[in-house]
Design an enzyme around this catalytic site. Sequence first.
Site, PDB file in Angstrom:
ATOM      1  N   ASP A 161     -29.473   9.292 -47.312  1.00  9.37           N
ATOM      2  CA  ASP A 161     -30.108   8.446 -47.833  1.00  9.37           C
ATOM      3  C   ASP A 161     -31.607   8.768 -48.570  1.00  9.37           C
ATOM      4  OD1 ASP A 161     -30.567   6.178 -48.465  1.00  9.37           O
ATOM      5  OD2 ASP A 161     -30.792   4.931 -46.398  1.00  9.37           O
ATOM      6  N   GLN A 164     -45.767   8.866 -51.056  1.00  6.73           N
ATOM      7  CA  GLN A 164     -45.425   8.130 -51.925  1.00  6.73           C
ATOM      8  C   GLN A 164     -46.415   6.550 -52.546  1.00  6.73           C
ATOM      9  OE1 GLN A 164     -40.697   8.476 -51.223  1.00  6.73           O
ATOM     10  NE2 GLN A 164     -42.008   7.734 -49.227  1.00  6.73           N
ATOM     11  N   ASP A 170     -39.535  16.196 -41.890  1.00  5.24           N
ATOM     12  CA  ASP A 170     -38.719  17.025 -43.163  1.00  5.24           C
ATOM     13  C   ASP A 170     -36.800  17.244 -42.325  1.00  5.24           C
ATOM     14  OD1 ASP A 170     -38.338  18.212 -45.797  1.00  5.24           O
ATOM     15  OD2 ASP A 170     -37.886  19.141 -44.759  1.00  5.24           O
ATOM     16  N   ALA A 171     -36.614  16.475 -43.021  1.00  2.00           N
ATOM     17  CA  ALA A 171     -35.193  16.756 -42.675  1.00  2.00           C
ATOM     18  C   ALA A 171     -34.517  17.840 -42.832  1.00  2.00           C
ATOM     19  CB  ALA A 171     -33.947  15.991 -43.873  1.00  2.00           C
ATOM     20  N   ASP A 224     -36.653  11.099 -41.352  1.00  4.14           N
ATOM     21  CA  ASP A 224     -37.309  10.512 -42.272  1.00  4.14           C
ATOM     22  C   ASP A 224     -38.967  11.224 -42.462  1.00  4.14           C
ATOM     23  OD1 ASP A 224     -37.265   7.797 -44.961  1.00  4.14           O
ATOM     24  OD2 ASP A 224     -39.085   8.539 -44.681  1.00  4.14           O
ATOM     25  N   GLU A 279     -36.005   3.046 -44.353  1.00  2.00           N
ATOM     26  CA  GLU A 279     -35.985   1.184 -44.781  1.00  2.00           C
ATOM     27  C   GLU A 279     -34.785   0.595 -43.054  1.00  2.00           C
ATOM     28  OE1 GLU A 279     -33.179  -0.816 -47.910  1.00  2.00           O
ATOM     29  OE2 GLU A 279     -33.478   0.896 -48.588  1.00  2.00           O
TER      30      GLU A 279
END
Length: 483
Positions: free
Chosen positions: A331, A207, A313-314, A282, A262
Amino acid sequence: MKMGETAYLKGSTNAIDVHLNGISTPNGLLHPNAGAANGVMAPYLNRSSMANGTVNPNSGSTTSIVTVNGTTNASLPSRGLPNSQGVNGFIASNSTENGTFQMANGSNSSLHSMNGCNGAMNTHSSCDAPILSGVNSVVGNGTLLAPAVKGLLTTTSANGSNGVAADNRFFGNGRRRSLWYEEEVNEDLRWCFSLCSILHTGVSKFQDIALLDTRPFGKVLILDGKLQSSEADEFVYHECLVHPAMLYHSSPKNIFIMGGGEGSTARETLRYRSVQKVVMCDIDKEVVAFCSAYLTPNKEAFRSNKLELVINDARAELENREDRFDVIIGDLADPMEGGPCYQLYSKGFYENVVKKRLNPGGIIVTQAGPAGVWSHTEVFSSIYNTLRHVFKYVAAYTAHIPSYADTWGWVMASDHPFCQSTAEDLDERIRHRIKTELRYIDGPTICSSMVLNKLVRRTLSRETHVYTEDSARFVYGRGTGLH
């Protein structure tokens, strides 16, 4: 808006409208000499060549004549950046990827390409005139700033010296400075606010990333052109995401966070005296590194010996782990077509992965996107209904987030009934369980957040869509990840 004050650079690769010096010219055309006044540099757009402030679209020219401080004699080869054949627009450097751009007024501005994405570039020095540089690029009151920030628009010529007024907030004649962030909510609606500066931009494998300093909201984190959180009100979002589930659980000890790069969600979970371990997983290491370096309020959370930070990857991480968790928190970025995580809102994921990793009495909670009167049918109602097909007990709740310009939604679910708790009961748990005072959440706030308006309640009760990877719903926009 007064004509002549603002030039809007719209975040698309199609034609744009430019307003300069009182002249509005559609379809990407600048009126002759419009860019040559008041220290405004004419933009290089869509393989255009410039002469005397005039942009001629689709000329295929390999040079650009740039107007600086009314002078139009700076001819630059257009070989400087990977996208230098005109894709998405740019301002060319001399001849190399890390070349030096010699301004017409004699000041230097080093340009550095950023993986060639959308003609992105950074600079570490200032120019003396505002710059417009094509799609997905940034102008800033005399400083060439880092582009590749989706939706940025910026503006203004001024009567001050070289287009920059001495006052930090106003130009000459009382006109306001005009550097703005703009986010496209949908095709017919945009949300914008004033910027102080662009602090950092980057492009990861998954991203676009940007950190902006804004006037109304302080520092804001932008991923794939969508505002994720702001310094001014992130506590509202993160307290709502974390604390209802943590308070409705009898004694949360082991927590798994999907996303949360974050660090704010980890910060909130670590407030609990009962918490022994927080796993934050994350997929994007660049986001995690970026946020741990730049977001100072979360530095303590990143340093906690209770935090296990995993870059993965979760879904893969949960599938491969053997331990179970009391609370799993989603989240995640909004489900966006082409984004990195929309699969983590699917029925199959909740049913085959999340449910198996919850302890008895465990709770899953996820952010569920915009939940306003207009926006709740995008993904909020579908996520609610999907969880209702997997778990016995589901609760949706909402709160207004000022920086999102909308009401936001969360959904928590469990196979164990949520205890019937009054506002006083919840306040008592907050006092006993949490080390420090919360800014937004208390017992009455939690109870009131679960009272949805009539329109949203009706939609949730009638929703039939179940979120799967093959029938996914998305918020407006598109991700730019390369995965």
